[in-house]
Design a protein around this motif. Structure first.
Motif, PDB file in Angstrom:
ATOM      1  N   GLY A 200       0.799  -1.207   0.000  1.00 21.65           N
ATOM      2  CA  GLY A 200       0.000   0.000   0.000  1.00 21.65           C
ATOM      3  C   GLY A 200       0.835   1.262   0.000  1.00 21.65           C
ATOM      4  N   LEU A 201       2.110   1.095   0.335  1.00 30.92           N
ATOM      5  CA  LEU A 201       3.000   2.249   0.322  1.00 30.92           C
ATOM      6  C   LEU A 201       3.403   2.548  -1.102  1.00 30.92           C
ATOM      7  CD1 LEU A 201       5.304   1.281   3.283  1.00 30.92           C
ATOM      8  CD2 LEU A 201       3.826   3.261   3.208  1.00 30.92           C
ATOM      9  N   SER A 202       3.134   3.740  -1.522  1.00 36.08           N
ATOM     10  CA  SER A 202       3.523   4.098  -2.881  1.00 36.08           C
ATOM     11  C   SER A 202       3.773   5.593  -2.925  1.00 36.08           C
ATOM     12  CB  SER A 202       2.436   3.701  -3.867  1.00 36.08           C
ATOM     13  OG  SER A 202       1.313   4.528  -3.695  1.00 36.08           O
TER      14      SER A 202
ATOM     15  N   MET B 469      17.284  11.492 -20.573  1.00 37.99           N
ATOM     16  CA  MET B 469      17.357  11.212 -19.140  1.00 37.99           C
ATOM     17  C   MET B 469      17.548   9.724 -18.864  1.00 37.99           C
ATOM     18  SD  MET B 469      14.812  13.884 -17.265  1.00 37.99           S
ATOM     19  CE  MET B 469      13.390  13.774 -18.311  1.00 37.99           C
ATOM     20  N   LEU B 470      16.947   8.892 -19.706  1.00 40.60           N
ATOM     21  CA  LEU B 470      17.143   7.453 -19.528  1.00 40.60           C
ATOM     22  C   LEU B 470      18.597   7.072 -19.777  1.00 40.60           C
ATOM     23  CD1 LEU B 470      14.019   5.847 -21.217  1.00 40.60           C
ATOM     24  CD2 LEU B 470      14.691   5.606 -18.839  1.00 40.60           C
ATOM     25  N   GLN B 471      19.188   7.713 -20.794  1.00 40.55           N
ATOM     26  CA  GLN B 471      20.575   7.392 -21.108  1.00 40.55           C
ATOM     27  C   GLN B 471      21.503   7.753 -19.956  1.00 40.55           C
ATOM     28  OE1 GLN B 471      20.921   9.675 -24.677  1.00 40.55           O
ATOM     29  NE2 GLN B 471      20.952   7.867 -25.973  1.00 40.55           N
ATOM     30  N   ARG B 472      21.155   8.821 -19.264  1.00 38.64           N
ATOM     31  CA  ARG B 472      21.999   9.235 -18.149  1.00 38.64           C
ATOM     32  C   ARG B 472      21.519   8.676 -16.827  1.00 38.64           C
ATOM     33  NH1 ARG B 472      22.280  11.474 -22.537  1.00 38.64           N
ATOM     34  NH2 ARG B 472      24.202  12.481 -23.166  1.00 38.64           N
ATOM     35  N   ARG B 473      20.670   7.669 -16.912  1.00 37.50           N
ATOM     36  CA  ARG B 473      20.200   6.905 -15.743  1.00 37.50           C
ATOM     37  C   ARG B 473      19.523   7.783 -14.699  1.00 37.50           C
ATOM     38  NH1 ARG B 473      24.057   2.137 -16.722  1.00 37.50           N
ATOM     39  NH2 ARG B 473      25.564   3.154 -18.044  1.00 37.50           N
ATOM     40  N   LEU B 474      18.800   8.776 -15.155  1.00 40.71           N
ATOM     41  CA  LEU B 474      18.096   9.638 -14.225  1.00 40.71           C
ATOM     42  C   LEU B 474      16.700   9.135 -13.920  1.00 40.71           C
ATOM     43  CD1 LEU B 474      19.147  13.062 -15.761  1.00 40.71           C
ATOM     44  CD2 LEU B 474      19.956  12.075 -13.631  1.00 40.71           C
ATOM     45  N   LEU B 475      16.165   8.290 -14.814  1.00 41.18           N
ATOM     46  CA  LEU B 475      14.798   7.825 -14.629  1.00 41.18           C
ATOM     47  C   LEU B 475      14.768   6.315 -14.480  1.00 41.18           C
ATOM     48  CD1 LEU B 475      12.880   9.825 -17.376  1.00 41.18           C
ATOM     49  CD2 LEU B 475      13.047  10.361 -14.970  1.00 41.18           C
ATOM     50  N   ILE B 476      13.785   5.848 -13.695  1.00 38.86           N
ATOM     51  CA  ILE B 476      13.514   4.416 -13.674  1.00 38.86           C
ATOM     52  C   ILE B 476      12.075   4.214 -14.104  1.00 38.86           C
ATOM     53  CG2 ILE B 476      15.161   3.771 -11.891  1.00 38.86           C
ATOM     54  CD1 ILE B 476      12.877   3.890  -9.875  1.00 38.86           C
ATOM     55  N   GLN B 477      11.810   3.029 -14.607  1.00 44.17           N
ATOM     56  CA  GLN B 477      10.454   2.744 -15.048  1.00 44.17           C
ATOM     57  C   GLN B 477       9.787   1.838 -14.028  1.00 44.17           C
ATOM     58  OE1 GLN B 477      10.158   1.091 -18.944  1.00 44.17           O
ATOM     59  NE2 GLN B 477       7.934   0.980 -18.878  1.00 44.17           N
ATOM     60  N   LEU B 478       8.557   2.129 -13.685  1.00 39.08           N
ATOM     61  CA  LEU B 478       7.839   1.314 -12.719  1.00 39.08           C
ATOM     62  C   LEU B 478       6.885   0.380 -13.442  1.00 39.08           C
ATOM     63  CD1 LEU B 478       6.936   3.941  -9.988  1.00 39.08           C
ATOM     64  CD2 LEU B 478       8.907   2.451 -10.130  1.00 39.08           C
ATOM     65  N   HIS B 479       6.819  -0.828 -12.929  1.00 38.47           N
ATOM     66  CA  HIS B 479       5.904  -1.819 -13.483  1.00 38.47           C
ATOM     67  C   HIS B 479       4.978  -2.321 -12.392  1.00 38.47           C
ATOM     68  CE1 HIS B 479       8.144  -2.332 -17.266  1.00 38.47           C
ATOM     69  NE2 HIS B 479       9.216  -2.135 -16.536  1.00 38.47           N
ATOM     70  N   ASN B 627       3.663  -1.566  -7.251  1.00 38.35           N
ATOM     71  CA  ASN B 627       4.459  -1.025  -8.352  1.00 38.35           C
ATOM     72  C   ASN B 627       5.891  -0.830  -7.906  1.00 38.35           C
ATOM     73  OD1 ASN B 627       2.225  -0.735 -10.034  1.00 38.35           O
ATOM     74  ND2 ASN B 627       1.744   1.258  -9.183  1.00 38.35           N
ATOM     75  N   HIS B 628       6.784  -1.374  -8.668  1.00 38.35           N
ATOM     76  CA  HIS B 628       8.189  -1.053  -8.432  1.00 38.35           C
ATOM     77  C   HIS B 628       8.964  -1.319  -9.704  1.00 38.35           C
ATOM     78  CE1 HIS B 628       8.943  -5.369  -8.084  1.00 38.35           C
ATOM     79  NE2 HIS B 628       8.007  -5.443  -7.180  1.00 38.35           N
ATOM     80  N   GLU B 629      10.271  -1.010  -9.655  1.00 37.56           N
ATOM     81  CA  GLU B 629      11.059  -1.156 -10.873  1.00 37.56           C
ATOM     82  C   GLU B 629      11.339  -2.633 -11.159  1.00 37.56           C
ATOM     83  OE1 GLU B 629      11.807   0.551  -8.183  1.00 37.56           O
ATOM     84  OE2 GLU B 629      13.877   0.287  -7.547  1.00 37.56           O
ATOM     85  N   ASP B 630      11.667  -2.905 -12.382  1.00 35.23           N
ATOM     86  CA  ASP B 630      11.993  -4.264 -12.810  1.00 35.23           C
ATOM     87  C   ASP B 630      13.390  -4.612 -12.293  1.00 35.23           C
ATOM     88  OD1 ASP B 630      12.500  -6.622 -14.142  1.00 35.23           O
ATOM     89  OD2 ASP B 630      12.008  -5.847 -16.129  1.00 35.23           O
ATOM     90  N   PRO B 631      13.507  -5.623 -11.438  1.00 38.17           N
ATOM     91  CA  PRO B 631      14.834  -5.893 -10.861  1.00 38.17           C
ATOM     92  C   PRO B 631      15.864  -6.319 -11.897  1.00 38.17           C
ATOM     93  CG  PRO B 631      13.271  -7.591 -10.226  1.00 38.17           C
ATOM     94  CD  PRO B 631      12.486  -6.528 -10.905  1.00 38.17           C
ATOM     95  N   ILE B 632      15.390  -6.853 -13.038  1.00 38.13           N
ATOM     96  CA  ILE B 632      16.352  -7.301 -14.042  1.00 38.13           C
ATOM     97  C   ILE B 632      17.091  -6.125 -14.647  1.00 38.13           C
ATOM     98  CG2 ILE B 632      16.610  -8.456 -16.260  1.00 38.13           C
ATOM     99  CD1 ILE B 632      14.110 -10.028 -15.590  1.00 38.13           C
TER     100      ILE B 632
END
Lengths: 274, 641
Positions: A200-202, B469-479, B627-632
């Motif tokens: 639930g934390l986001s 920004m992606l190239q400079r690793r400033l952003l992450i994508q959430l899934h 939701n969190h980033e893809d660990p791979i």
């Protein structure tokens, strides 16, 4: 070469291949050049090799007046700098420590480390200078006795990391978590409730929001310890806010704190808001 | 509970009362770090080693070598052929010969600091140069030129603060010249080299992965040298040159009395010396080494620790390799440099497949589409992609699309004065990086930026900025990840805790898509071309539509992996009364372990996002969504903690 590797060979006696201190005894007394004492070198070397591989420590008398004490020390990574807005929390049970083994500063601050007081607060309450507290905690950090989390506030925002799935996969983390976060005197919390709370934390949800949304799940769970455990095991992470001053005209001074390098926590600590 | 090890550093902290003693207590780096109160960003940590001092050479970080040394052992004994950087010859050599020095005695005049634990008189740590300068040529030759039974293996030796790593290599003896009995001329004694060792000196506390990388480079150079020696005695010739210059200089200094470094004179005359110097320089700066031994054999090497740096940390190579083995066809390859720049860096004899891939690569195309467009096998695409990633020329992302949700990376440098901010302002005039980054403070999908009232050029620029920004690793994508967790039954509390979660039970249903196994030799696998991912489960067999007994049985089988209680709860959900929905749920059951994100399920099952979202909503009482980033691929945005 780590603790697990066996010592393959001992080269010269001055150059010790393990992580222990340099042996200087031989140099001073001319041990090596002396023909008789040179004969003793081989049994000494073999004893060293066996004992260090077996127990990791060795005490060996060389001659009447000299004895070597060796111990394999585990090399650890350099600990990060401890800031005044960091909160130390014990990773192991506090009662397992023999307080007298630690230095005076650490002994003085130990009772104030509860996982909720930050360094600045500990320094104020224990009446120890801030930098000393920082160094002492850094030392504890080096040995893995404590770990650092951020200050807890109900307005904090956290989000999950990929490691949160390990709560589902790993039975030992489950056990540890459930016993840690259950409220005192209550029946053990269920895994489902705890996992739902973490998920639930986001970003965009404060802890206060979480409490109101999941009040039913929080009946048996202490939310402060929940957050603490999550941070310690990296199941969740804190979203920090960084103010950045963008609009600049010629008259205004360049920003000192609003550069994007200092978080809200840090600014509040430095300006005395905490 | 293990004994708490109180080292002597610790004891020093207890006995000090004043700050002054504390500050010069330990030579250990972490105590020194306390000086910098504003060391918020990890980049500051590097500067702590270079304190203001008179020495010209700054101390490098732990991933750079301190020195490169070439030694040989042969009929003329152990010789140090070359070392770089040059030792500053401080003492007059005539004084050296005057003392009777045993070759095994350490040259203590080179050490500035005593032991690590004592109160040092000098406050600054040893510079790199001093660390190795303490070892004279003779000592290095003795300890580094090993015996022949240590050849062909990794050589590692740690002395105080220096760690030497190399790969001693045995040279085959040249064929013995047969002297006929009738030939009266005496056999000429050819000085033969038996073995040689290219050694890198590192700081003792270097990471084990750095040490093994250096060993790898040493081994590669050794292989090239061994080959050239067999072919045309290259190494012997170079060694002769080096020793000749060294002898010349020593005789010169004995007569003149002015100390000089012989190695400085060797450089212009010896190609091998220049190669070693170039290797050292490259390792210290870019981390990419390209040598041409004898202008013939190419030795190329890259140090991942230098290439894959984010903030102050580097990505450990093992983590990199693990990630690369796990990439899927639905991932995309994002080049970190422009196509032109990358193509110009490739050697002339590079594979045309790589050129084709680079030309057709795009941030919106996934690897499978890339395979089709470039007309290459998917496995080949994987291997080339892994190769590019390893060399720091590309990263793996999820292909850009409107529904992607991005957020600021936890390790992004958001400082107002960072070099990135400057570059951004140059690339996109009128925009500043902090404002742009602030928009991604909370997760936002690209669709939210779309404004139909704006000119389409604005949107294109936004995409460019996101790619930048992606190239400079400033952003992450959430899934979005889903986990099945059934509410516990109230009447059987005892069983509740013993039920292992679904994750533990539904195991082993791996999706057998080919992965980049090792970036090296291509395998002769038969399943090179793929049109659709093959899966070894029965989902494809489910017939669409109709409540046929076959489908019903399938659903039942799929639900059989659940416990009785779980099955009951699921069947009691109102949505489960609809057989279509139940069938879909059962089919996707094995994804609900929290390890497969929405896009992956969409790709594998050929479903639309809306379908999946509706399903999750219908069964939300038994599913937990996060939701969190893809660990791979998060490894490329942030190093492992």
């Amino acid at each position: 070469m780590g603790m697990d590797n066996r010592i393959e060979c001992i080269f010269f006696s001055e150059f010790h291949p393990t992580l222990g201190p340099k042996i200087t005894y031989q140099l001073e007394s001319g041990f090596i050049s002396n023909e008789e004492s040179k004969q003793k070198l081989l049994p000494i070397m073999s004893t060293l090799l066996e004992e260090l591989n077996a127990t990791g420590a060795c005490t060996l008398p060389i001659d009447d007046s000299n004895t070597i004490h060796l111990k394999l020390i585990q090399l650890r990574k350099d600990p990060p700098i401890v800031q005044e807005y960091d909160v130390p929390v014990f990773t192991l049970c506090k009662d397992h420590f023999i307080k007298s083994q630690w230095d005076l500063t650490t002994q003085q601050i130990l009772p104030y480390i509860d996982g909720f007081r930050h360094i600045q607060k500990i320094s104020a309450e224990a009446d120890v200078e801030l930098n000393l507290v920082r160094i002492a905690v850094q030392n504890l950090l080096y040995y893995g006795v404590v770990t650092l989390v951020s200050i807890f506030q109900y307005s904090n925002v956290y989000c999950t990391t990929p490691k949160v799935q390990s709560l589902m996969d790993d039975k030992s983390i489950q056990e540890e978590c459930l016993s840690y976060v259950t409220k005192q005197g209550q029946k053990r919390a269920s895994l489902r409730d705890v996992f739902q709370l973490y998920c639930g934390l986001s970003p965009g949800t404060t802890v206060r929001d979480l409490c109101s949304r999941y009040s039913q799940q929080l009946q048996r769970v202490d939310e402060r310890r929940l957050i603490q455990f999550g941070l310690m095991k990296s199941l969740i992470r804190r979203l920090q806010k960084y103010p950045v001053k963008v609009i600049r005209d010629e008259r205004s001074r360049p920003p000192r704190l609003y550069t994007g390098c200092h978080s809200y926590d840090e600014i509040c600590c430095k300006t005395g808001r905490f | 509970m293990a004994n708490i090890n109180t080292t002597s550093i610790h004891n020093k902290l207890t006995s000090t009362q004043t700050h002054d003693r504390l500050y010069c207590a330990a030579a250990n780096s972490y105590a020194n770090m306390m000086f910098n109160p504003l060391a918020g960003s990890p980049d500051d940590r590097k500067s702590m080693y270079s304190q203001p001092q008179n020495n010209v050479y700054k101390t490098g970080d732990k991933t750079s070598p301190i020195s490169v040394i070439l030694v040989s052992s042969g009929s003329r004994g152990n010789k140090l052929l070359f070392r770089y950087p040059f030792q500053r010859v401080a003492e007059c050599p005539s004084s050296l010969t005057a003392k009777q020095r045993s070759p095994y005695v350490l040259n203590t005049s080179g050490d500035g600091l005593e032991d690590q634990d004592g109160d040092s008189r000098e406050q600054s740590p040893l510079t790199d140069e001093q660390l190795v300068a303490g070892f004279s040529d003779i000592i290095l030759a003795t300890i580094l030129a090993t015996k022949s039974d240590m050849c062909g293996k990794k050589f590692e030796l740690k002395i105080d603060n220096v760690r030497f790593v190399g790969h001693p290599t045995l040279l085959q003896h040249p064929p013995i010249i047969q002297v006929s009995k009738t030939d009266p001329s005496p056999k000429r004694e050819m000085p033969t080299m038996i073995l040689f060792n290219v050694v890198f000196a590192l700081r003792a506390n270097a990471d084990p992965s750095v040490i093994s990388c250096m060993h790898n480079l040493s081994r590669r150079i050794a292989i090239a040298l061994q080959h050239e020696e067999r072919r045309c005695q290259y190494l012997t010739r170079e060694a002769k040159l080096m020793l000749a210059v060294q002898d010349e200089i020593t005789t010169m200094t004995e007569t003149d009395g002015s100390p000089q470094s012989p190695f400085r004179q060797i450089l212009p005359k010896c190609k091998l010396a220049r190669d070693l110097k170039e290797a050292y320089d490259s390792l210290c700066t870019t981390g990419v080494v390209r040598l041409h031994i004898n202008n013939w054999l190419e030795v190329s090497f890259c140090l991942p620790h230098k290439i894959h740096r984010i903030g102050g940390n580097y990505i450990p190579p093992e983590a990199l390799e693990r990630s690369l083995k796990a990439i899927r066809p639905y991932h995309a390859l994002l080049l970190l440099e422009s196509e032109k720049a990358l193509l110009s860096q490739l050697p002339l004899d590079c594979s045309p497949a790589m050129v084709r891939l680079i030309k057709t690569c795009s941030a919106v195309k996934n690897l499978q589409q890339l395979a089709q467009d470039a007309d290459l096998a998917l496995l080949q695409i994987f291997q080339i992609a892994a190769h590019l990633v390893y060399w720091g020329k590309a990263i793996i992302i999820y292909p850009l699309c409107e529904n992607n949700v991005y957020m600021l990376s936890p390790h992004a440098n958001i400082s107002l004065y960072s070099p990135l901010a400057e570059q951004f302002a140059q690339q996109f005039p009128g925009h500043d990086l902090p404002s742009m980054l602030a928009k991604f403070s909370l997760p936002v999908s690209l669709a939210e930026f779309r404004n139909p009232l704006e000119a389409p050029a604005q949107e294109a620029q936004l995409i460019q900025m996101v790619v930048w920004m992606l190239q400079r690793r400033l952003l992450i994508q959430l899934h979005t990840y889903v986990c099945l967790l059934v509410p516990p039954s109230e009447d059987e509390p005892g069983l509740r805790d013993e039920d292992p979660p679904l994750a533990a039970r539904v195991g082993g249903r791996s999706l057998s898509t080919p992965s980049a196994l090792s970036f090296g030799s291509p395998t002769s696998s038969d399943d090179m071309t793929l049109t659709s991912p093959s899966m070894d489960n029965s989902s494809a067999e489910l017939l669409p539509g109709g409540d046929s007994p076959l489908n019903k049985r399938m659903t039942e089988t799929l639900l059989a992996s659940l416990s009785e209680h779980e099955r009951q709860v699921i069947l009691n959900i109102p949505a489960a009364q609809n057989p279509e929905d139940l069938r879909m749920f059962a089919r996707l059951l094995h994804y609900f372990r929290g390890h497969h994100h929405l896009e992956e399920i969409m790709y594998n099952e050929n479903m639309r996002r809306s379908q999946l979202k509706t399903l999750f909503d219908k069964f939300r009482s038994v599913l937990v969504v996060t939701n969190h980033e893809d660990p791979i691929i998060s490894i490329f945005q942030s190093p492992m903690e």
